[in-house]
Enzyme design. Structure first.
Site, PDB file in Angstrom:
ATOM      1  N   HIS A   1       2.098  -1.262  -2.634  1.00 55.58           N
ATOM      2  CA  HIS A   1       2.464  -2.386  -1.833  1.00 55.58           C
ATOM      3  C   HIS A   1       3.729  -3.012  -2.033  1.00 55.58           C
ATOM      4  CE1 HIS A   1      -1.465  -2.123  -0.143  1.00 55.58           C
ATOM      5  NE2 HIS A   1      -1.966  -2.294  -1.315  1.00 55.58           N
TER       6      HIS A   1
ATOM      7  N   ASP B   1      -4.750   3.966   1.612  1.00 57.21           N
ATOM      8  CA  ASP B   1      -5.254   2.904   1.198  1.00 57.21           C
ATOM      9  C   ASP B   1      -6.640   2.651   1.556  1.00 57.21           C
ATOM     10  OD1 ASP B   1      -5.641   0.368  -0.216  1.00 57.21           O
ATOM     11  OD2 ASP B   1      -4.111  -0.809   1.068  1.00 57.21           O
TER      12      ASP B   1
HETATM   13 ZN    ZN Z   1      -5.408  -0.368  -2.619  1.00 56.13          ZN
END
Ligand code: ZN
Length: 453
Positions: A268, A319
Site C-alpha cells: 500500500h 489483495d
Molecule cells: Zn493486504
C-alpha cells in the site's frame, strides 16, 4: 523440450517478431526472433510474460461482493474488516483451500502466473493451533499445486490489535502467534512448499499495528535473502495512531528502525509524504500497490508521479480479491491518478510514452522482485510463465507493439487472454482454466455452506 512460436512477443528486451521460445523443465532455454516455427510448436499470435500478483489474501475471494451494503452511517475499512473477521471465523481448512483454488484459477485466467500469498490464518476456528503448525500453509500449497500458479508463500507474523503491543481481539484469534511459534510456522511452511516447483517462502510481519519493534527485529532477523512483506500506511487512521504512539508516521518510523532494502515489499504505502516517497524509492524496496482493493476500501491514492520521478519500483497485488485481473489493476492504478490530478497518461514517463507499456513493465519488474523471482519476463533462464493474447479479439484489431497493451488494459470489455503457461505447463486454454469447472463446483459448495452457517 517444448517449443512456442509467436508472431509477436514482448521479450525482456522489447517487442520482437516471429519469436520461437524453447522450454525445458519449466524454464526458458532459448529465444530466437526473426526465425520460423518448428514442427510440433504451439503457435499463437501475441505472447507476453505472465505477471506476479504480489499481494493476495486468497480466502477473501469468498466474500467478494458481500461487503457492498451500507450498514452504518460511516462504512470504512474498519467496518469492512469486522465483516471479514466474521467470515474468516467460519472457514474450515477445507473452505480455505477451495476458495484459494478458485482465486488462483481466476488469477491465471487473467494473466497472473505467480502469487504472493500474504498468509495470516494459522489456527483453527476456535483460535487453537492445529496439531500441524503448517496445516493451512499446506492448504495454500495444495491450491497452488492444483491450479498451477507459482507460489511465494508469505507466512504472516501477527501478535497485536494495535500500536504499542495492544492485546489481540477475539476476531484475530486465528492469526496470532508468538515468536517461537512463528519460527515453527516458517519451518512448516518451507516443508509445505518443498514439493512445489519454483515455490519460495518469504516473511511477513503483518503491519506496525500488529507487531512491536522488538518482534519486528526478531522477524526480520529470520529473513535471509527475503522477501519481506509488510502492510503499511494504508489508512489515515493508521497514520494518526502511529503518530500518537511514537510521534512518527508509519513509513518514517519504518525507515528509521528497519533495514529496508530491495528484499522488502511495502504493501500500500498509500499515505506517504514526499520525503517518505523519496526514502521508499531510494531504498530499492517495492511499493506493493493494490489499486482495486484500495479503491474498494476507500484507502486513498498513492503518489505515483512523485514516486516515478524518483525511479521507484512498484508492483500490483489483488489483495482482497474483490475483483481479480491484471488489466483491471493496471487500469485502476492509472485511473486513480487521472481522477486525482485531472490529467491523462500519468504513469508513462521518460522514454516510454505508452501508458499500457509503462504499467505492464512496472508491474512485471516490481512483481518479480517482490516475490523473489530473479529473472522476470520472457528471458533465457527465466520461468516459462507465458500468456498468449487472442489476436482475433475485436479490442486488439490491427494493433501491434505497445498498442496491444494499451488496448488490452483500457479498451477490452472481454479479456483477450487466450492461453497461459505457468512454468511451461499449459493451465489456461481458450481463456478458461483447464480445471475451471471442477474448482468452481467445489467453490460453490463451500460458499453456499458458509453463507448458510
Ligand atoms: Zn493486504
Amino acid at each position: 523440450m517444448a517449443g512456442f512460436f509467436f508472431d509477436e512477443a514482448l521479450l525482456t528486451r522489447g517487442w520482437a517478431r516471429d519469436v520461437r521460445i524453447a522450454v525445458e523443465a519449466g524454464l526458458i532455454v532459448s529465444i530466437v526472433s526473426g526465425g520460423a516455427a518448428e514442427p510440433g510448436d504451439e503457435r499463437h499470435g501475441i505472447g507476453v510474460p505472465g505477471i506476479a500478483n504480489l499481494h493476495s489474501h486468497a480466502f477473501q475471494r469468498g466474500m467478494a461482493g458481500l461487503a457492498e451494503i451500507r450498514a452504518t452511517s460511516a462504512d470504512s475499512f474498519w467496518t469492512w474488516r469486522e465483516l471479514m473477521y466474521r467470515f474468516v471465523g467460519r472457514m474450515t481448512a477445507d473452505d480455505i483451500e477451495v476458495v484459494a483454488a478458485q482465486a488462483y484459477v481466476e488469477m491465471l485466467e487473467t494473466g497472473f502466473t505467480r502469487v504472493g500469498e500474504f498468509h495470516y490464518i494459522h489456527h483453527d476456528l476456535t483460535g487453537d493451533p492445529y496439531a500441524n503448525p503448517g496445516e493451512l500453509a499446506e492448504r495454500i500449497a495444495a491450491a497452488s499445486q492444483a491450479t498451477g500458479i507459482g507460489l511465494t508463500l508469505l507466512p504472516v507474523f501477527y501478535a497485536h490489535a494495535g500500536f504499542g503491543g495492544r492485546a489481540p481481539a477475539s476476531g484475530q484469534r486465528r492469526f496470532v502467534n508468538d515468536l517461537d511459534r512463528y519460527s515453527q510456522l516458517i519451518e512448516a511452511s518451507r516443508r509445505a512448499v518443498a514439493g512445489l516447483e519454483g515455490a519460495l517462502v518469504g516473511l511477513a510481519p503483518h503491519s506496525l499495528r500488529a507487531v512491536t519493534p522488538r518482534e519486528l527485529d526478531a522477524v526480520v532477523a529470520l529473513a535471509g535473502a527475503g522477501p519481506i512483506h509488510i502492510h503499511i500506511a494504508e489508512q489515515t487512521r493508521e497514520v494518526d495512531e502511529c503518530i500518537a504512539w511514537c510521534g512518527q508516521r508509519p513509513l518514517q518510523w519504518l525507515f528509521d528502525h528497519a533495514p529496508v532494502d530491495r528484499r522488502w515489499c511495502l504493501v500500500h504505502a498509500t499515505h506517504a509524504t514526499p520525503m517518505e516517497i523519496r526514502a521508499l524509492a531510494d531504498s530499492g524496496a517495492v511499493a506493493g500497490l493494490c489499486p482495486v482493493t484500495e479503491a474498494n476500501l476507500g484507502d486513498g491514492t498513492f503518489n505515483a508521479p512523485e514516486f516515478n520521478s524518483q525511479n521507484g519500483v512498484f508492483g500490483i497485488g489483488t489483495d482482497s480479491n474483490v475483483l481479480i485481473g491484471v488489466s483491471c489493476e493496471l487500469r485502476q492504478l492509472e485511473y486513480a491518478q487521472r481522477l486525482a490530478l485531472m490529467a491523462r497518461n500519468v504513469i508513462a514517463s521518460g522514454d516510454t510514452t505508452s501508458t499500457g507499456r509503462a504499467l505492464f513493465d512496472g508491474a512485471l519488474r516490481g512483481g518479480s522482485q517482490a516475490l523473489g523471482v530473479t529473472r522476470g519476463g520472457l528471458t533465457e533462464g527465466g520461468f516459462a510463465d507465458i500468456v498468449s493474447l487472442d489476436a482475433e479479439s475485436a479490442a486488439l484489431a490491427g494493433r501491434c507493439g505497445d498498442a496491444i497493451l494499451d488496448s488490452w488494459i483500457f479498451g477490452a470489455n472481454r479479456s483477450p487472454v487466450d492461453c497461459v503457461w505457468a512454468r511451461g505447463r499449459k493451465v489456461v486454454k481458450d481463456g478458461r482454466h483447464v480445471s475451471r469447472e471442477r474448482v468452481a463446483r467445489r467453490f460453490r459448495g463451500a460458499i453456499e455452506g458458509l453463507l448458510l452457517a
